[in-house]
Design an enzyme around this catalytic site. Structure first.
Site, PDB file in Angstrom:
ATOM      1  CG  ASP A  18      -2.045   0.978   1.130  1.00 14.43           C
ATOM      2  OD1 ASP A  18      -2.390   1.369   0.003  1.00 14.43           O
ATOM      3  OD2 ASP A  18      -2.590   1.365   2.182  1.00 14.43           O
ATOM      4  CG  HIS A  35       0.022   2.119  -9.257  1.00 12.62           C
ATOM      5  ND1 HIS A  35      -0.246   1.808  -7.943  1.00 12.62           N
ATOM      6  CD2 HIS A  35      -1.012   2.905  -9.677  1.00 12.62           C
ATOM      7  CE1 HIS A  35      -1.404   2.375  -7.583  1.00 12.62           C
ATOM      8  NE2 HIS A  35      -1.879   3.049  -8.615  1.00 12.62           N
ATOM      9  CG  LEU A 129       9.091 -17.086  -3.365  1.00 13.01           C
ATOM     10  CD1 LEU A 129       8.929 -17.148  -1.844  1.00 13.01           C
ATOM     11  CD2 LEU A 129       9.634 -15.706  -3.767  1.00 13.01           C
TER      12      LEU A 129
HETATM   13  C1  IPE Z   1      -1.512   0.268  -3.419  1.00 14.81           C
HETATM   14  O1  IPE Z   1      -1.271   1.629  -3.405  1.00 14.81           O
HETATM   15  C2  IPE Z   1      -1.753  -0.270  -4.821  1.00 14.81           C
HETATM   16  C3  IPE Z   1      -3.156  -0.527  -5.136  1.00 14.81           C
HETATM   17  C4  IPE Z   1      -4.143  -0.459  -4.282  1.00 14.81           C
HETATM   18  C5  IPE Z   1      -3.455  -0.895  -6.492  1.00 14.81           C
HETATM   19  P1  IPE Z   1      -2.456   2.683  -3.437  1.00 14.81           P
HETATM   20  O2  IPE Z   1      -2.794   2.962  -4.870  1.00 14.81           O
HETATM   21  O3  IPE Z   1      -3.594   2.236  -2.603  1.00 14.81           O
HETATM   22  O4  IPE Z   1      -1.767   3.935  -2.806  1.00 14.81           O
HETATM   23  P2  IPE Z   1      -2.393   4.936  -1.752  1.00 14.81           P
HETATM   24  O5  IPE Z   1      -2.853   4.119  -0.596  1.00 14.81           O
HETATM   25  O6  IPE Z   1      -3.534   5.638  -2.444  1.00 14.81           O
HETATM   26  O7  IPE Z   1      -1.270   5.863  -1.416  1.00 14.81           O
HETATM   27  C1  IPE Z   2      -5.609  -2.567  -0.476  1.00 12.47           C
HETATM   28  O1  IPE Z   2      -5.232  -1.245  -0.509  1.00 12.47           O
HETATM   29  C2  IPE Z   2      -5.441  -3.175  -1.824  1.00 12.47           C
HETATM   30  C3  IPE Z   2      -4.060  -3.246  -2.329  1.00 12.47           C
HETATM   31  C4  IPE Z   2      -2.990  -2.865  -1.698  1.00 12.47           C
HETATM   32  C5  IPE Z   2      -3.931  -3.830  -3.619  1.00 12.47           C
HETATM   33  P1  IPE Z   2      -6.295  -0.055  -0.663  1.00 12.47           P
HETATM   34  O2  IPE Z   2      -5.516   1.190  -0.720  1.00 12.47           O
HETATM   35  O3  IPE Z   2      -7.210  -0.332  -1.810  1.00 12.47           O
HETATM   36  O4  IPE Z   2      -7.128  -0.200   0.688  1.00 12.47           O
HETATM   37  P2  IPE Z   2      -7.981   0.868   1.495  1.00 12.47           P
HETATM   38  O5  IPE Z   2      -8.983   1.449   0.540  1.00 12.47           O
HETATM   39  O6  IPE Z   2      -7.026   1.894   1.978  1.00 12.47           O
HETATM   40  O7  IPE Z   2      -8.596   0.094   2.613  1.00 12.47           O
HETATM   41 MG    MG Z   3      -4.032   2.469  -0.619  1.00 12.85          MG
END
Ligand code: IPE
Ligand code: IPE
Ligand code: MG
Length: 230
Positions: A18, A35, A129
């Site tokens: 995340d 990403h 792995l």
């Molecule tokens: C995690 O990073 C990747 C996905 C959920 C696809 P985020 O895109 O959620 O990044 P933040 O949490 O908005 O910074």
């Molecule tokens: C969870 O992250 C999904 C991934 C990391 C792929 P999100 O960023 O979507 O989760 P919330 O919305 O903060 O709970």
């Molecule tokens: Mg996120």
């Protein structure tokens, strides 16, 4: 490096990757750049995992709720997964890494599904792995489907549900970027998982952060409801 899964203590580590978006925004970049940088962090962690006695690594790449994001971000993510699968196959095979994609496939573009099937077949024999990437994944949906499958086979039990879900219990769950929630990830498999929350956004996550999380895990006392060993 350990030569095969058979001679290791088998640990299942799960990671909620995340914070990509916030990492990019803080640098004045588009979220998609976060990403892209997240893929590099994944490569670092996959490379470091076998030395930490991790035999199964399940990473959360795209949740079923992430379809709610703007179309442009979803498209960028799907394109990134395509490129990741395409560019990674050779290295995965060379390094003995078996790749599986977990989650729903019926809502993914057909060309991506073909690519997934190609990489899974090519890496099928990897024994160092098992890298499981969760894509269009919802733990609650997976549990419902697994329960249907187990019930249809005539035995709905803890064991049959675990078998239908396809992975053993998680030993350690890591989430980057400071959030402390599960966001519908591996709800059944994490029943007794140890939890580790890192403040770092995923693109900054280094092999040393994995090491630190594993060191903290090895200091925990897991009791599974029983009493402390004498
Ligand atoms: C995690 O990073 C990747 C996905 C959920 C696809 P985020 O895109 O959620 O990044 P933040 O949490 O908005 O910074
Ligand atoms: C969870 O992250 C999904 C991934 C990391 C792929 P999100 O960023 O979507 O989760 P919330 O919305 O903060 O709970
Ligand atoms: Mg996120």
């Amino acid at each position: 490096m350990p030569s095969s899964l058979q001679c290791q203590e088998k640990l299942h580590v799960a990671i909620i990757m995340d914070g990509n978006g916030r990492w990019a925004t803080a640098r004045g970049l588009a979220r998609a750049a976060g990403h892209e940088a997240g893929i590099e962090a994944l490569r670092r962690v996959v490379r470091a995992a076998p030395d930490e006695n991790i035999s199964i690594l399940t990473v959360y790449a795209f949740s079923s709720d992430n379809w709610k994001r703007p179309e442009s971000e979803v498209a960028a993510l799907l394109d990134l997964f395509r490129r990741f699968l395409d560019s990674e196959t050779e290295d995965l095979v060379r390094d003995g890494i078996k790749l599986s994609i977990v989650g729903r496939r019926d809502r993914l573009p057909q060309d991506l599904v073909c690519e997934i099937e190609r990489v899974e077949a090519a890496t099928e024999w990897g024994d160092l792995l098992h890298l499981r990437v969760a894509l269009d994944y919802s733990a609650r949906d997976m549990i419902v489907e697994a329960a249907k499958k187990a019930a249809a086979s005539g035995e709905l039990s803890r064991d049959s549900l675990t078998a239908a879900l396809g992975a053993p219990d998680v030993d350690l769950l890591i989430r980057s970027s400071g959030e402390q929630r599960l966001s519908d990830f591996l709800l059944w498999e994490c029943a007794y998982a140890e939890l580790h929350f890192s403040p770092k956004p995923w693109p900054d996550f280094a092999a040393s952060d994995l090491k630190e999380a594993m060191a903290s895990f090895h200091h925990r006392e897991r009791r599974f409801g029983a009493l402390q060993a004498a």
